[in-house]
Scaffold this active site. Sequence first.
Site, PDB file in Angstrom:
ATOM      1  CG  MET A  12       5.888 158.530   0.089  1.00 38.72           C
ATOM      2  SD  MET A  12       5.280 159.469  -0.531  1.00 38.72           S
ATOM      3  CE  MET A  12       3.889 160.107  -0.032  1.00 38.72           C
ATOM      4  CB  SER A  13       5.738 155.682   5.540  1.00 37.91           C
ATOM      5  OG  SER A  13       6.026 155.185   6.726  1.00 37.91           O
ATOM      6  N   PRO A  14       9.211 156.168   4.730  1.00 40.45           N
ATOM      7  CG  PRO A  14      10.829 157.687   4.968  1.00 40.45           C
ATOM      8  CD  PRO A  14       9.435 157.524   5.494  1.00 40.45           C
TER       9      PRO A  14
END
Length: 223
Positions: A12-14
Amino acid sequence: MSSKLILYGVYMSPPVRAVLLTLKALELDYEFKEINVAAGEHLQPEYLQKNPQHTMPLLEDDGKCIWDSHAIIAYLVRKYAKDDSLYPKDFYERAVVDQRLHFENGVLFTACIRQLVAVVFHGTPTKEVVAERIKAINEAYETLEKFFGDHEYFAGNKLTIADFSIVSSVSSLAPISPVDVSKTPKLAAWFERMKELPYYEEVSAVGIQAIVERIQAKLADLN
């Protein structure tokens, strides 16, 4: 290749996805270790020994650790790429890439994503506050539009690590404020071009879907 690359993070982390895109583009073998944030795995002594800031992503290369996505993706290209197209050696061309990376870090990620997360996930979102964040996102989009000039990518007519970094943030912001082709046509065309990369969907699908679901759940009561 003797080095063993291990990437720690969450889909989920860009910033994590920016590193994954770079690894895929370079066709590097790596091991992905997903961190259970809810269980506090990033705060455990063994992780803190590798990264005192307990941030993600964290890259481990033969026992040497690097954190911050911008540092990681530049390192990967310098060490493992067959050529310098993703991160040019030419001083000016590299400076342009660096400027785009700093914009992604200081504006897209820090001013837009972190503020959005703070409002939507950790605060009590109101229509007015969410509207304020959407305005900031759209202003960032307008600035990105100006970066293109006559080029197809953010640092010229070739794909670079700046594109990987920026698309990871833009794709995370788009569920809240979609890129509007009528207002930022160059940005919209670039975004579609990035989605056509053979490894984009593999890297992005899981993480972006998780973002969409969490945002929709949080904002449902505002409608």
